[in-house]
Design a protein around this motif. Structure first.
Motif, PDB file in Angstrom:
ATOM      1  N   ASP A   1       0.819  -1.213   0.000  1.00 36.98           N
ATOM      2  CA  ASP A   1       0.000   0.000   0.000  1.00 36.98           C
ATOM      3  C   ASP A   1       0.855   1.266   0.000  1.00 36.98           C
ATOM      4  O   ASP A   1       0.611   2.200  -0.774  1.00 36.98           O
ATOM      5  CB  ASP A   1      -0.949   0.011   1.210  1.00 36.98           C
ATOM      6  N   GLN A   2       1.867   1.305   0.880  1.00 31.61           N
ATOM      7  CA  GLN A   2       2.755   2.473   0.946  1.00 31.61           C
ATOM      8  C   GLN A   2       3.526   2.638  -0.368  1.00 31.61           C
ATOM      9  O   GLN A   2       3.678   3.753  -0.883  1.00 31.61           O
ATOM     10  CB  GLN A   2       3.753   2.314   2.099  1.00 31.61           C
ATOM     11  N   ALA A   3       4.039   1.524  -0.890  1.00 33.09           N
ATOM     12  CA  ALA A   3       4.816   1.577  -2.129  1.00 33.09           C
ATOM     13  C   ALA A   3       3.958   2.073  -3.294  1.00 33.09           C
ATOM     14  O   ALA A   3       4.389   2.934  -4.081  1.00 33.09           O
ATOM     15  CB  ALA A   3       5.402   0.201  -2.441  1.00 33.09           C
ATOM     16  N   LEU A   4       2.731   1.544  -3.410  1.00 30.67           N
ATOM     17  CA  LEU A   4       1.837   1.977  -4.485  1.00 30.67           C
ATOM     18  C   LEU A   4       1.519   3.465  -4.384  1.00 30.67           C
ATOM     19  O   LEU A   4       1.511   4.185  -5.395  1.00 30.67           O
ATOM     20  CB  LEU A   4       0.537   1.161  -4.457  1.00 30.67           C
ATOM     21  N   ALA A   5       1.256   3.932  -3.170  1.00 32.97           N
ATOM     22  CA  ALA A   5       0.939   5.348  -2.962  1.00 32.97           C
ATOM     23  C   ALA A   5       2.102   6.238  -3.410  1.00 32.97           C
ATOM     24  O   ALA A   5       1.907   7.273  -4.069  1.00 32.97           O
ATOM     25  CB  ALA A   5       0.610   5.602  -1.498  1.00 32.97           C
ATOM     26  N   LEU A   6       3.330   5.815  -3.080  1.00 34.89           N
ATOM     27  CA  LEU A   6       4.508   6.611  -3.437  1.00 34.89           C
ATOM     28  C   LEU A   6       4.783   6.570  -4.938  1.00 34.89           C
ATOM     29  O   LEU A   6       5.167   7.589  -5.534  1.00 34.89           O
ATOM     30  CB  LEU A   6       5.723   6.131  -2.651  1.00 34.89           C
ATOM     31  N   PHE A   7       4.578   5.407  -5.560  1.00 33.44           N
ATOM     32  CA  PHE A   7       4.776   5.331  -7.013  1.00 33.44           C
ATOM     33  C   PHE A   7       3.736   6.180  -7.744  1.00 33.44           C
ATOM     34  O   PHE A   7       4.045   6.823  -8.755  1.00 33.44           O
ATOM     35  CB  PHE A   7       4.732   3.885  -7.495  1.00 33.44           C
ATOM     36  N   ASN A   8       2.518   6.208  -7.243  1.00 28.73           N
ATOM     37  CA  ASN A   8       1.498   7.070  -7.847  1.00 28.73           C
ATOM     38  C   ASN A   8       1.858   8.542  -7.681  1.00 28.73           C
ATOM     39  O   ASN A   8       1.680   9.345  -8.603  1.00 28.73           O
ATOM     40  CB  ASN A   8       0.121   6.777  -7.236  1.00 28.73           C
ATOM     41  N   GLU A   9       2.404   8.897  -6.496  1.00 30.87           N
ATOM     42  CA  GLU A   9       2.866  10.272  -6.263  1.00 30.87           C
ATOM     43  C   GLU A   9       4.007  10.618  -7.229  1.00 30.87           C
ATOM     44  O   GLU A   9       4.052  11.721  -7.797  1.00 30.87           O
ATOM     45  CB  GLU A   9       3.341  10.404  -4.810  1.00 30.87           C
ATOM     46  N   LEU A  10       4.908   9.666  -7.417  1.00 32.97           N
ATOM     47  CA  LEU A  10       6.042   9.861  -8.324  1.00 32.97           C
ATOM     48  C   LEU A  10       5.555  10.089  -9.750  1.00 32.97           C
ATOM     49  O   LEU A  10       6.072  10.948 -10.474  1.00 32.97           O
ATOM     50  CB  LEU A  10       6.956   8.631  -8.256  1.00 32.97           C
ATOM     51  N   ARG A  11       4.546   9.327 -10.160  1.00 32.27           N
ATOM     52  CA  ARG A  11       3.985   9.467 -11.508  1.00 32.27           C
ATOM     53  C   ARG A  11       3.342  10.847 -11.697  1.00 32.27           C
ATOM     54  O   ARG A  11       3.394  11.415 -12.790  1.00 32.27           O
ATOM     55  CB  ARG A  11       2.944   8.379 -11.759  1.00 32.27           C
ATOM     56  N   GLU A  12       2.754  11.386 -10.646  1.00 32.09           N
ATOM     57  CA  GLU A  12       2.152  12.717 -10.732  1.00 32.09           C
ATOM     58  C   GLU A  12       3.231  13.799 -10.884  1.00 32.09           C
ATOM     59  O   GLU A  12       3.077  14.738 -11.651  1.00 32.09           O
ATOM     60  CB  GLU A  12       1.308  12.997  -9.483  1.00 32.09           C
ATOM     61  N   GLN A  13       4.329  13.629 -10.137  1.00 32.43           N
ATOM     62  CA  GLN A  13       5.413  14.617 -10.178  1.00 32.43           C
ATOM     63  C   GLN A  13       6.242  14.515 -11.457  1.00 32.43           C
ATOM     64  O   GLN A  13       6.783  15.513 -11.936  1.00 32.43           O
ATOM     65  CB  GLN A  13       6.335  14.435  -8.968  1.00 32.43           C
ATOM     66  N   ASP A  14       6.371  13.303 -11.988  1.00 34.47           N
ATOM     67  CA  ASP A  14       7.284  13.039 -13.106  1.00 34.47           C
ATOM     68  C   ASP A  14       6.601  12.059 -14.070  1.00 34.47           C
ATOM     69  O   ASP A  14       6.974  10.892 -14.174  1.00 34.47           O
ATOM     70  CB  ASP A  14       8.578  12.430 -12.533  1.00 34.47           C
ATOM     71  N   PRO A  15       5.553  12.529 -14.790  1.00 30.77           N
ATOM     72  CA  PRO A  15       4.681  11.614 -15.547  1.00 30.77           C
ATOM     73  C   PRO A  15       5.341  10.883 -16.707  1.00 30.77           C
ATOM     74  O   PRO A  15       4.813   9.868 -17.168  1.00 30.77           O
ATOM     75  CB  PRO A  15       3.554  12.532 -16.033  1.00 30.77           C
ATOM     76  N   PHE A  16       6.472  11.374 -17.194  1.00 30.81           N
ATOM     77  CA  PHE A  16       7.148  10.704 -18.308  1.00 30.81           C
ATOM     78  C   PHE A  16       8.321   9.849 -17.831  1.00 30.81           C
ATOM     79  O   PHE A  16       9.125   9.386 -18.640  1.00 30.81           O
ATOM     80  CB  PHE A  16       7.602  11.740 -19.343  1.00 30.81           C
ATOM     81  N   ARG A  17       8.405   9.629 -16.544  1.00 31.91           N
ATOM     82  CA  ARG A  17       9.468   8.812 -15.963  1.00 31.91           C
ATOM     83  C   ARG A  17       9.267   7.345 -16.346  1.00 31.91           C
ATOM     84  O   ARG A  17       8.159   6.818 -16.299  1.00 31.91           O
ATOM     85  CB  ARG A  17       9.432   8.952 -14.439  1.00 31.91           C
ATOM     86  N   ILE A  18      10.361   6.691 -16.718  1.00 32.43           N
ATOM     87  CA  ILE A  18      10.320   5.253 -17.009  1.00 32.43           C
ATOM     88  C   ILE A  18      11.096   4.471 -15.948  1.00 32.43           C
ATOM     89  O   ILE A  18      10.739   3.343 -15.604  1.00 32.43           O
ATOM     90  CB  ILE A  18      10.875   4.965 -18.422  1.00 32.43           C
ATOM     91  N   GLU A  19      12.139   5.089 -15.416  1.00 34.97           N
ATOM     92  CA  GLU A  19      12.954   4.456 -14.375  1.00 34.97           C
ATOM     93  C   GLU A  19      12.085   4.024 -13.189  1.00 34.97           C
ATOM     94  O   GLU A  19      11.211   4.772 -12.748  1.00 34.97           O
ATOM     95  CB  GLU A  19      14.010   5.454 -13.912  1.00 34.97           C
ATOM     96  N   ASN A  20      12.294   2.814 -12.702  1.00 36.39           N
ATOM     97  CA  ASN A  20      11.576   2.222 -11.559  1.00 36.39           C
ATOM     98  C   ASN A  20      10.145   1.777 -11.880  1.00 36.39           C
ATOM     99  O   ASN A  20       9.479   1.180 -11.032  1.00 36.39           O
ATOM    100  CB  ASN A  20      11.508   3.157 -10.341  1.00 36.39           C
ATOM    101  N   MET A  21       9.668   2.029 -13.097  1.00 36.69           N
ATOM    102  CA  MET A  21       8.285   1.670 -13.406  1.00 36.69           C
ATOM    103  C   MET A  21       8.091   0.162 -13.523  1.00 36.69           C
ATOM    104  O   MET A  21       6.977  -0.339 -13.379  1.00 36.69           O
ATOM    105  CB  MET A  21       7.821   2.367 -14.695  1.00 36.69           C
ATOM    106  N   ASP A  22       9.169  -0.572 -13.769  1.00 39.10           N
ATOM    107  CA  ASP A  22       9.069  -2.038 -13.754  1.00 39.10           C
ATOM    108  C   ASP A  22       8.786  -2.530 -12.335  1.00 39.10           C
ATOM    109  O   ASP A  22       7.991  -3.467 -12.136  1.00 39.10           O
ATOM    110  CB  ASP A  22      10.335  -2.685 -14.321  1.00 39.10           C
TER     111      ASP A  22
END
Length: 373
Positions: free
Chosen positions: A262-283
């Motif tokens: 849950d914590q990890a998903l929340a942070l990855f979603n936050e990361l996607r909002e801040q940096d929407p074209f990021r590919i690093e760590n998306m795997d």
């Protein structure tokens, strides 16, 4: 809260140091270190014009090598490494010497990767070597003994030693590189890959510099000391790096490692909002979506990454996870194979491909894939 280096009290000075090292790394083609330092610099407030750091010192040797270095760097940026090295022969400046040796190293790596892609089966992949390494080691060793290597060439010497499996020597050289040039993240990151336990970490004599705290936090994550890692990253956020996407990504990975989904998903979603074209760590993000069987979210992520860059390793792994979740294991395995063609050293893709072979009841192929993880 984990104590930090006293230098964090002067964020203006840290910003100046980041700007300076970004310039130095750019000149030498060290793109990953440029990206890391740039992301940190972006997280800090801009400096007024009169506070910007001066350009690096320009020596007489730099002046003599200026034209050759400019020409070679243009070829280097186009990944024409042999061509770049050819025009740097005989140059005398430290900057030109590093680019000369680094071009030869990357030429060998590129040829090795090309040969790996062309090899027939998984077992052959571990047998392909960078033929330039031994020659580079001999030349760099002589310079090292004479005390003629700067922080950047010490880093390259360490990389060569690590690639030749001379790990103890590599650790010593990387430690030396961090002392010679503490702000080059690449040397710290290479050191991370060689430290196997906390006792080894404590035994190293490292420079007392603010970047050391980022290194320690990263090491805690690698050593699965997640509580300590999270405390350290929280301290870094409170010291002035609250806008750092790098720190957010590292905390997300830490929560992933302890299965706090849950914590990890929340942070990855936050990361996607801040940096929407990021590919690093998306795997890694896709692994969490897979575990939670979140098909629509995984489908959206896969389609989004294809639009950004379908030929990235992470994109192929995300698509592989998407097909695996749909029980289309042949298609999943195909995309993990594509990931490995793009980067044969991507250990996670070997593991995921092994899982797909197991699902397809192809035990021998699965064993080969797991063996290379």
């Amino acid at each position: 809260m984990a104590a930090l280096c006293s230098e964090f009290g002067d964020l203006v000075q840290i910003k100046k140091q980041l700007i300076s090292v970004i310039s130095l790394c750019k000149e030498r083609g060290l793109v990953h270190s440029v990206k890391w330092a740039s992301e940190l610099a972006f997280a800090l407030d801009p400096l007024p014009k009169n506070e910007l750091p001066p350009s690096a010192t320009f020596t007489e040797e730099d002046a003599q090598d200026l034209d050759a270095l400019g020409l070679a760097k243009s070829y280097f940026d186009l990944k024409e490494y042999d061509r770049a090295a050819y025009f740097l022969r005989g140059c005398r400046s430290q900057k030109a010497y590093f680019l000369y040796m680094y071009s030869r190293y990357l030429s060998g790596e590129k040829k090795k990767d090309d040969e790996t892609v062309d090899s027939l089966g998984p077992l052959e992949k571990g047998q392909v070597r960078n033929e330039a390494l031994r020659e580079l080691r001999v030349e760099l060793s002589k310079k090292h003994s004479a005390g003629e290597l700067d922080g950047f060439t010490l880093y390259l010497y360490g990389v060569v030693l690590r690639k030749l499996d001379l790990l103890k020597e590599a650790v010593d050289v990387f430690v030396e590189a961090t002392h010679a040039l503490p702000l080059h993240w690449g040397a710290w990151l290479e050191l991370c890959n060689l430290i196997t336990n906390i006792d080894m970490l404590k035994s190293l004599s490292l420079p007392d510099c603010w970047i050391r705290d980022f290194f320690i936090a990263h090491m805690y994550t690698e050593l699965q000391m997640i509580k300590e890692a999270l405390q350290k990253y929280q301290s870094l956020i409170e010291s002035g790096f609250s806008k750092s996407t790098y720190i957010v990504s590292q905390i997300a990975v830490a929560y992933h490692n302890i299965r706090d989904i849950d914590q990890a998903l929340a942070l990855f979603n936050e990361l996607r909002e801040q940096d929407p074209f990021r590919i690093e760590n998306m795997d890694t993000f896709s692994n969490l979506l897979y575990v939670r069987s979140m098909k629509p979210e995984l489908s959206y992520l896969a389609h989004n990454l294809v639009e950004i860059d379908k030929y990235r390793v992470e994109t192929c792994c995300v698509i592989g996870n998407y097909y695996s979740l749909r029980s289309q294991h042949e298609k999943a395995a195909l995309y993990f194979q594509r990931a490995l063609k793009l980067n044969p050293r991507c250990l996670g893709a070997w593991t995921l491909m092994g899982h797909e072979y197991m699902e397809m009841k192809n035990t021998s192929a699965a064993i080969q894939a797991y063996r290379l993880d």
